[in-house]
Write a protein that holds these residues in place. Structure first.
Motif, short mmCIF file in Angstrom:
data_model
loop_
_atom_site.label_atom_id
_atom_site.label_comp_id
_atom_site.label_asym_id
_atom_site.label_seq_id
_atom_site.Cartn_x
_atom_site.Cartn_y
_atom_site.Cartn_z
N PHE A 59 3.35 4.47 -1.96
CA PHE A 59 2.56 3.36 -2.25
C PHE A 59 2.34 2.43 -0.98
O PHE A 59 1.00 2.23 -0.74
CB PHE A 59 3.08 2.55 -3.53
CG PHE A 59 2.29 1.46 -3.68
CD1 PHE A 59 0.99 1.44 -4.68
CD2 PHE A 59 2.12 0.06 -3.08
CE1 PHE A 59 0.28 0.50 -4.93
CE2 PHE A 59 1.35 -0.96 -3.53
CZ PHE A 59 0.34 -0.78 -4.27
N VAL A 60 3.46 2.22 -0.33
CA VAL A 60 3.15 1.15 0.72
C VAL A 60 2.33 1.95 2.12
O VAL A 60 1.56 1.28 2.54
CB VAL A 60 4.83 0.97 1.23
CG1 VAL A 60 4.34 0.16 2.64
CG2 VAL A 60 5.21 -0.11 0.34
N VAL A 61 2.82 2.94 2.15
CA VAL A 61 2.07 3.99 3.23
C VAL A 61 0.38 3.92 2.93
O VAL A 61 -0.26 3.34 3.63
CB VAL A 61 2.33 5.26 3.25
CG1 VAL A 61 1.56 6.06 4.14
CG2 VAL A 61 4.11 5.16 3.87
N LEU A 62 0.25 4.28 1.68
CA LEU A 62 -1.07 4.50 1.27
C LEU A 62 -2.02 3.22 1.19
O LEU A 62 -2.93 3.07 1.79
CB LEU A 62 -1.32 4.93 -0.23
CG LEU A 62 -0.89 6.49 -0.24
CD1 LEU A 62 -0.79 6.96 -1.81
CD2 LEU A 62 -2.20 7.34 0.25
N PHE A 63 -1.06 1.97 0.93
CA PHE A 63 -1.95 0.83 0.96
C PHE A 63 -2.08 0.41 2.62
O PHE A 63 -3.06 -0.13 2.63
CB PHE A 63 -0.83 -0.15 0.43
CG PHE A 63 -0.99 -1.84 0.76
CD1 PHE A 63 -2.12 -2.38 0.28
CD2 PHE A 63 -0.42 -2.31 1.82
CE1 PHE A 63 -2.49 -3.57 0.49
CE2 PHE A 63 -0.77 -3.70 2.26
CZ PHE A 63 -1.77 -4.33 1.20
N GLY A 64 -1.09 0.66 3.47
CA GLY A 64 -1.41 0.43 4.66
C GLY A 64 -2.66 1.28 5.41
O GLY A 64 -3.64 0.50 5.75
N VAL A 65 -2.44 2.75 4.96
CA VAL A 65 -3.64 3.29 5.43
C VAL A 65 -5.05 2.84 4.74
O VAL A 65 -6.18 2.59 5.43
CB VAL A 65 -3.44 4.95 5.15
CG1 VAL A 65 -4.66 5.56 5.42
CG2 VAL A 65 -2.26 5.22 5.99
#
Ligand SMILES: Nc1ncnc2c1ncn2[C@@H]1O[C@H](COP(=O)(O)OP(=O)(O)OP(=O)(O)O)[C@@H](O)[C@H]1O
Ligand SMILES: [Mg+2]
Lengths: 400, 246
Positions: free
Chosen positions: A27-33
């Motif tokens: 989730f955090v990675v997808l949020f950042g991207v």
């Protein structure tokens, strides 16, 4: 049944902690991207605030340690302007759009500081050459020659942060920390006009508050290089570029010149900006694929571990489909925990106003990341759940 | 039950209206069960014909490996025979859909497994609630109450919050029995329900089953190795090497 799933997940918390943290990190990675992409896309769709088409950047160099006499520079401007196909010429500072050259500063108005703003030198034709869109007042003109202050045009976003809803025209602001003693007239900025916000960095960058200071003859005396914006007629090409070079050489043999097309510089800068974004996306994609495979494996393993439980539930009256839904449901509950944790973290960005960006892209990114994570986990849980649904009760109960 | 019968009325061999009581609860005809593995073919049941009437208490006996558990899992609709037919209330179940079978298992049958099969991640009371989870329209309160009642019957009221791993073998066996009782089934299929209990506890469970059979009219098929227990039931069916011998 949902209560039952919660109980089951809670009782298996150690096994589920791994899944939850995988979901959380995805989730955090997808949020950042997502935040990067959404911001970039939002900027891309916004107007530039000026017209970069049919504008060339003429760079004139006097040579190492040689200054540019203003009279000769004016000659260059006049003669280039006179060439057929040239619409407007404007003298400006080196920080023209789309190149890696910025000049920024903070200003102060009645003790209130402005945000970091881009500062451009511009002559009386700049507004016309760039086709900036005037909202209030006027671009500076020869009639400003007698002014006791330096005339400036500011962008709408700077106007809003410095003057709010009040009038801006005729107001005078200074550099941040003007220092003691009487300010020099050229360091007191008199607002003569307000233009639309501009995005001059790249196609994907946001608007930056901007100030255009009127060039005064004194400014150019220490120049070794002059930057001239040349607006040309549509369809002008290499022939005119050569003519311009010859014109410069005709004024003085020592000077060299170079003509660049602003639209090419824009495309170059766009590529340059895209590379890290694409890199980020690819990295994110690999990470997500990795996580997805891991999740898939863990779920697969879970189901093989829980065959006896599946058989038992079937024997107690669960349908095959019911078992499938149970496993999918468990994964969705686990995903919800991961997403909630991730949202807790992601919500700090808009709450703390990180990177000075508006909240909307962050909120959109949270929504998009949540949707993507649910989609990925559902996809990963789908096949193992179907597998679980197909297990025959007697077979499953045998194994232990 | 009536409801279920009505919804599956398209199946063959309809019972005559009102004659349900006269029909056997379970009838196995020419049953054969062959387990096929890569290397070996095991005939676990061979030509079994067996009728279980409503309200009967039948014990099944025979040496280890003779097919008793296999027989029970066929009766419990957990597995399909290789050949032959199984009828529940006079209707062949082979044509039943997954959902109909699940409904029958849930509403009609209470199964006590030889190896308990408790879910280790659920507490005792949650384990007993499992069959009730698959009952449409039963609320959480009623589920809990029924589970607690069933646990009370097997003398485990003090252990409802424990997890299976914290129980003795005999206690687990009793949880498994409570789980079979919780749903109030018409038929209880019990695979050595007293196998892991001491004689006193075994007696108590036997009395409980006898009570269910006599007072509530529950039909019971029980696998046992204990002749004394078998004598208390109405009928003993003996198996040897997959075949019925008495
Ligand atoms: N899934 C299976 N695959 C292959 N063979 C099996 C399978 N299940 C049972 N069998 C075989 O079928 C036979 C009957 O097994 P079953 O479990 O019914 O015996 P049982 O009478 O219950 O024995 P016990 O008293 O030891 O519980 C055995 O020979 C067993 O090995
Ligand atoms: Mg057995």
């Amino acid at each position: 049944m949902l209560r039952h799933l919660f109980t089951l997940i809670w009782n298996r918390k150690r096994a589920n902690l791994l899944l939850i943290s995988e979901v959380f990190f995805s989730f955090v990675v997808l949020f950042g991207v997502g935040a990067v992409l959404i911001t970039a896309a939002k900027n891309y769709l916004a107007p530039h605030g000026f017209n970069y088409e049919q504008v060339w950047r003429l760079e004139v160099r006097a040579g190492q340690n040689l200054k540019m006499p203003r009279a000769e520079l004016d000659d260059v401007l006049r003669q280039v302007k006179a060439l057929p196909g040239v619409r407007t010429v404007a003298l400006t500072s080196g920080n023209t759009p789309f190149i890696f050259n910025t000049n920024n500063s903070v200003f102060e108005y009645e003790g209130k500081k402005s945000p970091q703003a881009n500062v451009y030198d511009a002559d009386d034709h700049y507004g016309e050459a760039m086709q900036l869109h005037l909202r209030e007042g006027r671009w500076f003109a020869p009639s400003d020659d007698g002014s006791n202050h330096r005339p400036v045009v500011i962008s709408q976003d700077l106007r809003e942060s410095m003057f709010g809803n009040g009038p801006a025209l005729g107001k005078i602001f200074t550099w941040e920390n003007p220092g003691k003693g009487p300010a020099k007239p050229e360091d007191e900025f008199l607002v003569t006009g307000v233009v639309d916000a501009v995005r001059m960095e790249s196609d994907f960058s946001a608007a930056i508050p901007s100030v255009w200071k009127r060039l005064i003859p004194y400014d150019t005396t220490h120049w070794e290089t002059a930057n001239v914006l040349v607006r040309v007629a549509p369809g002008s090409g290499g022939e005119l570029q050569e003519k311009i070079a010859r014109t410069v050489a005709g004024v003085t043999r020592q000077w060299t010149s170079q003509v660049r097309v602003m639209d090419n510089e824009r495309l170059h800068r766009r590529l340059y900006t895209l590379v890290p974004v694409v890199g980020l996306c690819i990295m994110g994609l690999f990470l997500i694929i990795n996580v997805a495979l891991g999740l898939f494996g863990v779920l697969w393993y879970n189901i093989s571990q829980r065959r006896a439980e599946i058989g038992l539930r079937r024997a107690m009256g669960a349908t095959g489909a019911g078992i499938g839904w149970q496993f999918l449901g468990e994964m969705m509950v686990v995903t919800t925990f991961g997403v909630l944790l991730g949202t807790l973290l992601a919500a700090q960005f808009p709450l703390l106003n990180a990177f000075d960006l508006p909240a909307q892209p962050y909120l959109l990114a949270i929504g998009a990341a949540a949707a993507a994570v649910y989609f990925i986990t559902a996809l990963c849980a789908w096949q193992p759940s179907r597998l679980a649904a197909a297990i025959q009760p007697a077979v499953a109960l045998r194994e232990e | 039950m009536e409801n279920l019968l009505a919804t599956s009325s398209h199946t063959r061999s309809q019972p005559l209206n009102g004659a349900t009581d006269a029909l056997p609860v379970l009838r196995l005809t020419n049953i054969e069960k062959v387990y096929q593995t890569k290397t070996i073919e095991t005939v676990a049941l061979n030509q079994v014909n067996l009728t279980i009437n409503r309200g009967e208490f039948v014990s099944v006996m025979g040496p280890s490996g003779c097919g008793k558990s296999t027989l029970l899992s066929l009766m419990g609709l957990l597995d399909e025979p290789t050949r032959g037919t199984i009828e529940v209330d006079g209707r062949t179940v082979q044509s039943y859909s997954d959902r109909e079978l699940a409904n029958l298992r849930n509403l009609k049958i209470g199964f006590v497994f030889q190896s308990y099969h408790l879910i280790n991640d659920l507490s005792v009371v949650d384990n007993v609630e499992v069959p009730l989870l698959y009952r449409k329209g039963m609320g959480g309160k009623e589920r809990r109450q029924r589970a607690l009642d069933a646990l009370d019957k097997v003398g485990l009221s003090a252990r409802t919050g424990h997890f299976p791993g914290q129980l003795s073998g005999g206690q687990r066996q009793r949880v498994a029995i409570a789980r079979a009782l919780a749903g109030g089934p018409e038929i209880i299929l019990a695979d050595e329900p007293t196998g892991n209990l001491d004689s006193v506890m075994g007696e108590e469970i036997m009395d409980l089953l006898l009570g269910l059979n006599r007072q509530d009219g529950v039909t019971i098929v029980m696998v046992t190795h204990d002749e004394q227990q078998a004598l208390k039931t109405q009928r003993v069916v003996r198996f040897f090497d997959g075949s019925q011998v008495g």
